[in-house]
Design an enzyme around this catalytic site. Structure first.
Site, PDB file in Angstrom:
ATOM      1  CG  HIS A 111      -1.930  -1.103   1.394  1.00  0.00           C
ATOM      2  ND1 HIS A 111      -3.131  -0.845   1.489  1.00  0.00           N
ATOM      3  CD2 HIS A 111      -1.955  -2.297   0.945  1.00  0.00           C
ATOM      4  CE1 HIS A 111      -4.006  -1.888   1.405  1.00  0.00           C
ATOM      5  NE2 HIS A 111      -3.337  -3.141   0.810  1.00  0.00           N
ATOM      6  CD  GLN A 137       8.694  -7.502  -7.880  1.00  0.00           C
ATOM      7  OE1 GLN A 137       8.761  -8.516  -7.407  1.00  0.00           O
ATOM      8  NE2 GLN A 137       7.570  -6.928  -8.092  1.00  0.00           N
ATOM      9  CG  HIS A 182       2.196 -12.498  -4.896  1.00  0.00           C
ATOM     10  ND1 HIS A 182       3.176 -11.849  -5.479  1.00  0.00           N
ATOM     11  CD2 HIS A 182       1.577 -11.546  -4.154  1.00  0.00           C
ATOM     12  CE1 HIS A 182       3.122 -10.703  -4.959  1.00  0.00           C
ATOM     13  NE2 HIS A 182       2.250 -10.516  -4.210  1.00  0.00           N
ATOM     14  CD1 TRP A 231      -2.940  -2.612  -9.148  1.00  0.00           C
ATOM     15  CD2 TRP A 231      -3.344  -4.504 -10.633  1.00  0.00           C
ATOM     16  NE1 TRP A 231      -3.478  -2.090 -10.490  1.00  0.00           N
ATOM     17  CE2 TRP A 231      -3.856  -3.179 -11.340  1.00  0.00           C
ATOM     18  CE3 TRP A 231      -3.246  -5.727 -11.296  1.00  0.00           C
ATOM     19  CZ2 TRP A 231      -4.004  -3.154 -12.753  1.00  0.00           C
ATOM     20  CZ3 TRP A 231      -3.636  -5.590 -12.804  1.00  0.00           C
ATOM     21  CH2 TRP A 231      -3.742  -4.588 -13.295  1.00  0.00           C
ATOM     22  CG  ASN A 232       1.998  -2.328  -5.818  1.00  0.00           C
ATOM     23  OD1 ASN A 232       1.378  -1.593  -6.510  1.00  0.00           O
ATOM     24  ND2 ASN A 232       1.958  -2.467  -4.459  1.00  0.00           N
ATOM     25  CB  SER A 233       4.067  -8.269  -8.572  1.00  0.00           C
ATOM     26  OG  SER A 233       4.835  -8.020  -7.214  1.00  0.00           O
ATOM     27  CD  GLU A 271       6.954  -3.029  -9.154  1.00  0.00           C
ATOM     28  OE1 GLU A 271       8.076  -4.016  -9.329  1.00  0.00           O
ATOM     29  OE2 GLU A 271       6.591  -2.651  -8.207  1.00  0.00           O
ATOM     30  CG  ASP A 327      -5.449  -8.029  -5.070  1.00  0.00           C
ATOM     31  OD1 ASP A 327      -4.910  -8.714  -4.268  1.00  0.00           O
ATOM     32  OD2 ASP A 327      -4.698  -7.256  -6.092  1.00  0.00           O
ATOM     33  CD  GLN A 328      -2.265 -12.572  -3.913  1.00  0.00           C
ATOM     34  OE1 GLN A 328      -1.921 -13.909  -4.111  1.00  0.00           O
ATOM     35  NE2 GLN A 328      -1.539 -11.997  -2.800  1.00  0.00           N
TER      36      GLN A 328
END
Length: 498
Positions: A41, A379, A394, A397-399, A402, A418-419
């Protein structure tokens, strides 16, 4: 953690506050970004806050709980001392009642929301009052969903509030409809034992059970995720009391989620302000809370020695990590591919870890030089490295954003919240990856990991098409964040309307 110099937040604080106070005579909007202390977050909040400050030169302040603040600035004399980061943004913490951090082995998750709300409302109110006393009154509060009580504090101070949604627009739409007449249908679909049910929501394509966030499957207080369900219910029902159209900032971009951004939700309007991803070449501290003491030279030098698009990068996030069995199966699957891999995994030691055939319990390159296992890495630097050809993730959303912004194909191993929906966006909407199949325990076996890696990295037609789509989406993401792009236009339109 501090910024590029981990030992100098006090000096940064002095310079930053002096600079801010020197502008006090000029009228300017003042946005206070409020977020929970979770890394997933804080990171998008800091990135968007920096963009806001650069876009229109308003005053910007960030406030998170003391536990997150002390991780960003560990050398402060007091953990709740104010500080300014290298981007010149003032950080003023509040207390959520868990100043040492929430520990599931000690604290009761069922009481977290009530305690955090009570403590947070009082101490965040103090933050707004102190800023006003300095002649720097807040004119807008921007908050993330786990601090859904922040608008109450804002209203008490006569300040409007705007939600920054840090998950996909599709997830927002699903949650909205869950609390507006479709909850039973969503729970029935999500809990379908055959996994072949679908649910139809206004403005969205049909969604099967695998595409739904796990929270909508929760139906009783005994189930994992029930406290989060309550937090989300309060958040979404609060929108119903606003007679005026409400704008919601969303960390996505128009090309990626056109249907979800225009889904039918009366009284709500999405403003796409993403992808909020790190600028390539930015300092590690601007992208991650855990990198201050991590030496990047080892894994970056190792990546430099690998062939282009040959490395499988693996990371399962920072909070709710994959099970030990999933990590072991993943490592064995990677070894079976014969491809070099960089894994960000928990230390695998002891008798069970010795079965990893060369990867020692403390991490590091294995004896065959095939792979490297580290506790953490930068990352954004890894994903932008030309040697990386695939991201096993996993699907936070950030990953995912990116990876899309870097043009790296994805193998999705979603866990919960959310995944699953992020995995659906990755596989079905963007077409830049594949999702693993899991067994009865929710684990993707080594053979499945190997199959999916080969699907995106091999020489077959499917792999070639996935890589081509990944390259196209990278260009679309760049177009969104470039000067004059959709992100800047949408952000400027929002700020001009404040």
């Amino acid at each position: 953690m501090t910024e590029s110099n981990c030992s100098s937040p006090v000096q940064l604080q002095a310079r930053g506050i002096e600079s801010m106070e020197s502008r006090s005579s000029a009228p300017s909007p003042h946005l206070l970004f409020v977020t929970s202390p979770m890394q997933g977050h804080i990171n998008p909040v800091r990135r968007l806050a920096a963009r806001v400050a650069a876009a229109a030169d308003p005053r910007v302040t960030i406030s998170t709980a003391v536990s997150g603040h002390r991780r960003m600035f560990p050398t402060l004399a007091s953990p709740d001392e104010e500080a300014v980061d290298a981007a010149g943004l003032l950080h003023v913490p509040f207390s959520d009642g868990y100043d040492e951090g929430f520990d599931r082995s000690v604290h009761d998750a069922r009481s977290y929301a009530a305690r955090a709300r009570a403590a947070g409302r009082e101490t965040l109110s103090g933050v707004l009052a102190r800023l006003a006393d300095r002649g720097r009154p807040v004119t807008r509060v921007v908050y993330t969903f786990l601090v859904g009580w922040a608008p109450e504090v804002a209203r008490a101070h006569g300040v409007p509030a705007t939600l920054l949604w840090i998950q996909p627009a599709a997830v927002f739409a699903v949650y909205y409809h869950c609390f507006h007449g479709h909850g039973a249908a969503l729970a029935s679909c999500a809990n379908d034992p055959a996994r072949d049910a679908v649910v139809r929501l206004p403005g969205l394509p049909p969604l099967n059970s695998r595409a739904l966030p796990s929270i909508v499957a929760v139906t009783s207080p005994e189930q994992q995720g029930y406290p989060v369900l309550g937090i989300l219910r309060d958040l979404f029902l609060a929108f119903d009391g606003d007679s005026r159209p409400t704008k919601v900032l969303v960390n996505t971009f128009d090309a990626l989620e056109p249907e979800a951004l225009r889904a039918i939700m009366p009284g709500l309007e999405f403003v796409a302000v993403g992808p909020v991803v790190p600028d390539i070449g930015a300092s590690p501290s601007s992208t991650d809370l855990s990198l201050c003491d991590v030496d990047a030279s080892g894994y970056m030098e190792w990546l430099d020695a690998q062939a282009a698009r040959s490395v499988v990068y693996v990371s399962f996030g920072t909070v709710f990590t994959a099970s030990r069995r999933q990590e072991l199966e993943t490592l064995q699957g990677l070894k079976a591919t014969g491809r070099p891999y960089l894994g960000v995994l928990r230390k695998v030691g002891g008798e069970e870890g010795s079965a990893l055939d060369g990867t020692d319990g403390d991490g590091g390159a294995d004896d065959g030089r095939q792979g490297m296992v580290v506790e953490w890495c930068d990352q954004s630097r890894v994903l932008s490295h030309p040697a990386v050809g695939c991201f096993v993730t996993h699907c936070g959303w950030n990953s995912a954003l990116e990876s899309i912004a870097s043009g790296v194909p994805i193998v999705a191993v979603p866990q919960w919240t959310d995944q699953p929906t992020v995995a659906w966006v990755v596989e079905e909407c963007a077409g830049v990856g594949v999702r693993v199949a899991v067994d009865g325990e929710g684990v993707a076996g080594r053979g499945e990991i190997q199959r999916c890696v080969e699907t995106v990295m091999g020489d077959g037609d499917a792999a070639l098409e996935i890589r081509a789509r990944a390259a196209r989406w990278m260009e679309r993401a760049k177009e969104a964040v470039t000067d004059g792009g959709a992100l800047e236009r949408n952000l400027q339109a929002f700020l001009s309307g404040l």
